[in-house]
Design an enzyme around this catalytic site. Sequence first.
Site, mmCIF file in Angstrom:
data_model
loop_
_atom_site.group_PDB
_atom_site.id
_atom_site.type_symbol
_atom_site.label_atom_id
_atom_site.label_comp_id
_atom_site.label_asym_id
_atom_site.label_seq_id
_atom_site.Cartn_x
_atom_site.Cartn_y
_atom_site.Cartn_z
ATOM 1 N N ARG A 261 -4.462 -147.114 23.233
ATOM 2 C CA ARG A 261 -5.131 -145.853 23.553
ATOM 3 C C ARG A 261 -4.238 -144.984 24.412
ATOM 4 N NH1 ARG A 261 -11.336 -148.046 24.604
ATOM 5 N NH2 ARG A 261 -11.431 -149.179 22.620
ATOM 6 N N ARG A 276 -6.831 -149.960 33.163
ATOM 7 C CA ARG A 276 -6.693 -148.916 32.162
ATOM 8 C C ARG A 276 -5.259 -148.887 31.625
ATOM 9 N NH1 ARG A 276 -10.213 -144.857 31.169
ATOM 10 N NH2 ARG A 276 -11.308 -145.362 33.098
ATOM 11 N N GLU A 348 -16.956 -151.834 33.452
ATOM 12 C CA GLU A 348 -17.291 -152.098 32.058
ATOM 13 C C GLU A 348 -16.352 -153.154 31.473
ATOM 14 O OE1 GLU A 348 -17.020 -148.636 29.557
ATOM 15 O OE2 GLU A 348 -16.778 -149.887 27.777
ATOM 16 N N SER A 351 -18.925 -153.056 25.527
ATOM 17 C CA SER A 351 -19.773 -151.946 25.129
ATOM 18 C C SER A 351 -20.332 -152.312 23.759
ATOM 19 C CB SER A 351 -18.899 -150.692 25.057
ATOM 20 O OG SER A 351 -19.696 -149.547 24.976
ATOM 21 N N ARG A 390 -9.586 -157.245 30.996
ATOM 22 C CA ARG A 390 -10.546 -157.065 32.085
ATOM 23 C C ARG A 390 -11.232 -158.394 32.443
ATOM 24 N NH1 ARG A 390 -13.293 -151.017 31.421
ATOM 25 N NH2 ARG A 390 -11.318 -149.872 31.644
#
Length: 425
Positions: A261, A276, A348, A351, A390
């Site tokens: 990303r 991130r 998070e 999801s 994560r």
Amino acid sequence: MLDLKFVRDNADRITRMLQDRRLDMDLTPLLDLDQKRRRVLKEVEELKYLRNTASEEISRLKREKTDASDRIEEMRQVSQRIKALDQDLSAVDQEFSDFLLLIPNMPHESVPVGSDENDNRLVKKWGTPPTFDFDPKPHWEIGESLGILDFERAAKMTGARFALYWGMGAALERALITFMLDVHTSRHGYTEVLPPFMVNSTSLVGTGQLPKFKEDLFKLEGRDYYLVPTAEVPVTNIHAGEILDEEQLPRLYTAFTPCFRSEAGSYGKDTRGLIRQHQFNKVELVKLSRPETSYQELESLLSNAETILQELGLHYRVVVLCTGDMGFSASKTYDIEVWLPGQNTYREISSCSNFEDFQARRANIRFRRKGQSKTELVHTLNGSGLAVGRTLVAILENYQQPDGTVVVPPVLRPYLSNTEKIAKV
RNA sequence: GGAGAGAUGGCCGAGUCGGCUGAAGGCGCUCGCCUGCUAAGCGAGUGUAGGGUCAAAAGCUCUACCGAGGGUUCGAAUCCCUCUCUCUCCGCCA
């Protein structure tokens, strides 16, 4: 993509939905285009009918050795008109579908209306946060001092937002991937797939990343190939353009892939550590289901993802995203947020969403009920099960010890030659 | 990278010098008949999408689709061009 007929008949509901999602978008150009499209379509189809019947007549005349030059000349004119109208039509069509592809999905009625993450609704909490008789450190400090995470050298060879894992760090990441896949395949009934890590633009339109979110993607120069931002894209597209049998549903797939990303627009956010990154690993869960069971499937998908955290003994909470925070393609989304003591916050880690028929319509994934001739769109769902980087972060922060070592959660030890503790080498 | 072959409906497979071919034939499937059961046999049906009509559905009707896009033509599955994919051989390579 929304159903065209639904859009025509429910402009007011869509307008309200756009407000709920905090989007500024006017629907009138679309409705105008639709009218124009149908007007031109009608005319061109009538002319084609004329041409087809005349064609048969010409054919007959020729067989009877009769002169047909008058009719041919007449049709020459008609054909020119058809050609012009066809060009108009395809231009309008293009404009129309470009617009339609930018309209987000309708939220499910159970989704709370709200502006941002502050309006998300807490669904549950599991476990309790660990207590420390010292100041828990953030994972980047733990990882760097143990010599298992190296951000500096990753920045040297590549750039910011990349990580180099060493030794037990690399092994722990790999152990997590295998552990997650094992749980989902052996206990939750998913079929493991290993898809390409690059996809074409058609696939990305299918799941909704394109055309609207191009800037979030890494694209290969000079080719229609993109690095996958999530395994959702290749895996949901496995059955693109297919018609499945009812008995084949639901289909449950799990896949490990790295995710790429660009993180455009997040400059300065989460610059430290693994949170991130431009590249991270994820084990994904994807389901294709019949419409009437998709919300049950969402609940079980969520609990499948939760199982991983429970097995790892990590405290977390589940929230349902409000309209303003939910993704473009989703009808309903649960986020699982894991507790990170080193940063004193929930982050998070998964999801889980039901997209209903939104992606299925774009990717053209259908099924046929037994004894029925009509096809119907499937419902698609997916969720992280889990974001691996994560998860590693959560383990480092939750299992850190006063002496700087990190205890390995028992379920992972079989995957790490029974190592009980990660210490500096 | 070089040379060649191919892509037709759920599957196999035919399409002659472009003209009732949305597409023969076979298989499969569905329904019906027949039959102690099964098998066989007989009959009918069997793609997708969009538009019109209709309150809606059904029905009726029109248009498009023979890998994708464009061209030639009154008319293209059939001719021409470009692209994609598959296969074979050679070269290179993990």
